[in-house]
Design an enzyme around this catalytic site. Sequence first.
Site, PDB file in Angstrom:
ATOM      1  N   LYS A  22       4.767  -3.530 -10.212  1.00 44.64           N
ATOM      2  CA  LYS A  22       5.533  -2.931 -11.317  1.00 44.64           C
ATOM      3  C   LYS A  22       6.497  -1.870 -10.802  1.00 44.64           C
ATOM      4  O   LYS A  22       7.676  -1.865 -11.142  1.00 44.64           O
ATOM      5  CB  LYS A  22       4.577  -2.272 -12.328  1.00 44.64           C
ATOM      6  CG  LYS A  22       5.291  -1.361 -13.329  1.00 44.64           C
ATOM      7  CD  LYS A  22       4.338  -0.684 -14.289  1.00 44.64           C
ATOM      8  CE  LYS A  22       3.720   0.597 -13.791  1.00 44.64           C
ATOM      9  NZ  LYS A  22       4.544   1.810 -13.966  1.00 44.64           N
ATOM     10  N   ASN A  23       5.983  -0.959  -9.978  1.00 44.09           N
ATOM     11  CA  ASN A  23       6.835   0.168  -9.575  1.00 44.09           C
ATOM     12  C   ASN A  23       7.876  -0.221  -8.535  1.00 44.09           C
ATOM     13  O   ASN A  23       8.774   0.567  -8.227  1.00 44.09           O
ATOM     14  CB  ASN A  23       5.973   1.338  -9.091  1.00 44.09           C
ATOM     15  CG  ASN A  23       5.273   2.014 -10.257  1.00 44.09           C
ATOM     16  OD1 ASN A  23       5.616   1.757 -11.417  1.00 44.09           O
ATOM     17  ND2 ASN A  23       4.305   2.855  -9.970  1.00 44.09           N
ATOM     18  N   CYS A  80       4.167   7.441 -19.122  1.00 36.97           N
ATOM     19  CA  CYS A  80       2.831   7.979 -19.392  1.00 36.97           C
ATOM     20  C   CYS A  80       2.876   9.500 -19.517  1.00 36.97           C
ATOM     21  O   CYS A  80       3.632  10.160 -18.816  1.00 36.97           O
ATOM     22  CB  CYS A  80       1.892   7.590 -18.263  1.00 36.97           C
ATOM     23  SG  CYS A  80       1.475   5.845 -18.259  1.00 36.97           S
ATOM     24  N   ARG A 105       7.345  16.057 -16.867  1.00 36.00           N
ATOM     25  CA  ARG A 105       7.955  15.136 -15.894  1.00 36.00           C
ATOM     26  C   ARG A 105       9.470  15.311 -15.949  1.00 36.00           C
ATOM     27  O   ARG A 105      10.189  14.461 -16.470  1.00 36.00           O
ATOM     28  CB  ARG A 105       7.544  13.687 -16.175  1.00 36.00           C
ATOM     29  CG  ARG A 105       6.062  13.449 -16.034  1.00 36.00           C
ATOM     30  CD  ARG A 105       5.674  11.998 -16.296  1.00 36.00           C
ATOM     31  NE  ARG A 105       6.002  11.103 -15.201  1.00 36.00           N
ATOM     32  CZ  ARG A 105       5.760   9.792 -15.221  1.00 36.00           C
ATOM     33  NH1 ARG A 105       5.200   9.231 -16.275  1.00 36.00           N
ATOM     34  NH2 ARG A 105       6.094   9.028 -14.183  1.00 36.00           N
ATOM     35  N   ASP A 159      -1.770   7.151  -8.494  1.00 35.25           N
ATOM     36  CA  ASP A 159      -1.966   6.023  -9.414  1.00 35.25           C
ATOM     37  C   ASP A 159      -3.338   5.369  -9.263  1.00 35.25           C
ATOM     38  O   ASP A 159      -3.734   4.563 -10.105  1.00 35.25           O
ATOM     39  CB  ASP A 159      -0.872   4.964  -9.205  1.00 35.25           C
ATOM     40  CG  ASP A 159       0.482   5.451  -9.679  1.00 35.25           C
ATOM     41  OD1 ASP A 159       0.532   6.470 -10.400  1.00 35.25           O
ATOM     42  OD2 ASP A 159       1.500   4.820  -9.327  1.00 35.25           O
ATOM     43  N   ARG A 208       1.307  -2.624 -20.038  1.00 39.39           N
ATOM     44  CA  ARG A 208       2.587  -2.176 -19.492  1.00 39.39           C
ATOM     45  C   ARG A 208       2.651  -2.444 -17.995  1.00 39.39           C
ATOM     46  O   ARG A 208       3.734  -2.671 -17.454  1.00 39.39           O
ATOM     47  CB  ARG A 208       2.771  -0.664 -19.721  1.00 39.39           C
ATOM     48  CG  ARG A 208       3.112  -0.296 -21.142  1.00 39.39           C
ATOM     49  CD  ARG A 208       3.418   1.189 -21.225  1.00 39.39           C
ATOM     50  NE  ARG A 208       4.081   1.606 -20.007  1.00 39.39           N
ATOM     51  CZ  ARG A 208       3.894   2.778 -19.400  1.00 39.39           C
ATOM     52  NH1 ARG A 208       3.084   3.659 -19.918  1.00 39.39           N
ATOM     53  NH2 ARG A 208       4.536   3.078 -18.294  1.00 39.39           N
TER      54      ARG A 208
END
Length: 418
Positions: free
Chosen positions: A28-29, A122, A127, A307, A399
């Site tokens: 995903k990232n 999230c 952030r 993570d 997600r």
Amino acid sequence: MEGGEYVKSLLIRGGKPLFGEIPVSGSKNAVLPMLAAATAFREPCRIRGVPELTDVDAALEILVYLGAEVHRDGADLLIDPRPICRWRLPEALMGKMRGSVFFAGPLLARFGRCALTPPGGCPLGDRPVNFHAQGFLALGAERDKNDPEVFSGRLTGNEIFLPYPSVGATENLILGALGADGTTVIHNAAREPEIECLCAFLRSGGAKIAGDGTNRIVITGAMPGSGDFAVIPDRMEAATFACAAASAGGKVRLEGAEHRHFGPVLDALERAGCQIRRQESHIIMESAGLHSPGEISTKPYPGFPTDAQAAFMAAMLRAEGETVIRETVFDHRMHHVPGLRAMGGDIELEGNAAHIRGVKKLAGAEVRASDLRGGAALAAAALAAEGETRIDGLHHILRGYEHFAEKLHALGADVRTV
Ligand code: EPU
């Protein structure tokens, strides 16, 4: 079994060890910045091995809004950026995920103009996007006096010093620097494998970038032509399933996992008593009874990844002795703790340090996922808990984990979505 918007909760009847094999999906990232990067290409590009995730859907929605043509070809995405005509995203699209912030850099490179609107994502504490903004200014963009989210101007290569090796800022500034005249050097850059994947994708279209994977990245300004690259395997998905197997016990094979990308998680699991075979194309992980691996602190790559913190905590709930896990990357990344406690976990929080004292048994409970990794951690604990656990807020998990319930099911877990 899952995927529709009507799917809300995960029901897990735990207490069964996991056995079997699952494929690791594309990261995903890694794919989110690649999808944003597609807007900086001059010609159509292909991204291979794209996972089916709701965050990917949100990125595709943004690409279509901007004017790109997007086609799925099996697991590949074909993106034609030539018709892109918009440079600013509406707040509703920006708010869907953190990854929407990656569009600012390439749009600045392409149009000499972008908007750095606070993205969603999230809730992990404050952030901010100040490093992204400072980098755009260092490249010569100016902030609009009436609309401070808007940056514009002719870009010129420069030396940029990041105060912290932020993953997102490094990615955004690499992408922005493609549109600058001359050479940009990013110092104290993040070194995550996802950044190397992004740079390799850009190089497949002719971009001149060196030093990715180190803390000094050099970009010579020029927009890439036509790109073609495969997304790297998702190291956080692999780490999560390894932790789930540590939690529930059993023996699992994670096909396609790149063990070098999450070495500290595997090392910590080994210290806790798991047996791990690291192969070129997969890992095999076996667990039967755990003890504390001591103290763990999350760090930027190549340290222990933030993570994986939540899933690792879930795995340590039944590890004999006391485990201490310190979160140092984000201010508030302990939302999974109440759910883990509800299942019987003995966790004491002292600021951003969690002290976990191993218990003999966990019991099913009704819990709620409030972020992606925290949600997956609740599932990892539920697999070890006797009785049924209901995890609400499944959309957080979907997600970032492709076919989450199906993969657990393939490993023999008693899992249902409702
Ligand atoms: N930070 C600032 N200012 C900035 C940027 C970051 O102060 O301008 C701070 C953050 O507040 C945080 C730290 O720097 O305390 C690290 O943030 P970073 O920018 O590295 O994280 P990110 O780019 O927002 C990505 C991943 C996260 C992952 C982090 C750290 C994506 C889409 N997100 O976020 O992934 O936790 O890097 O590795 O790539 C997840 O997948 O669950 C996830 C949250």
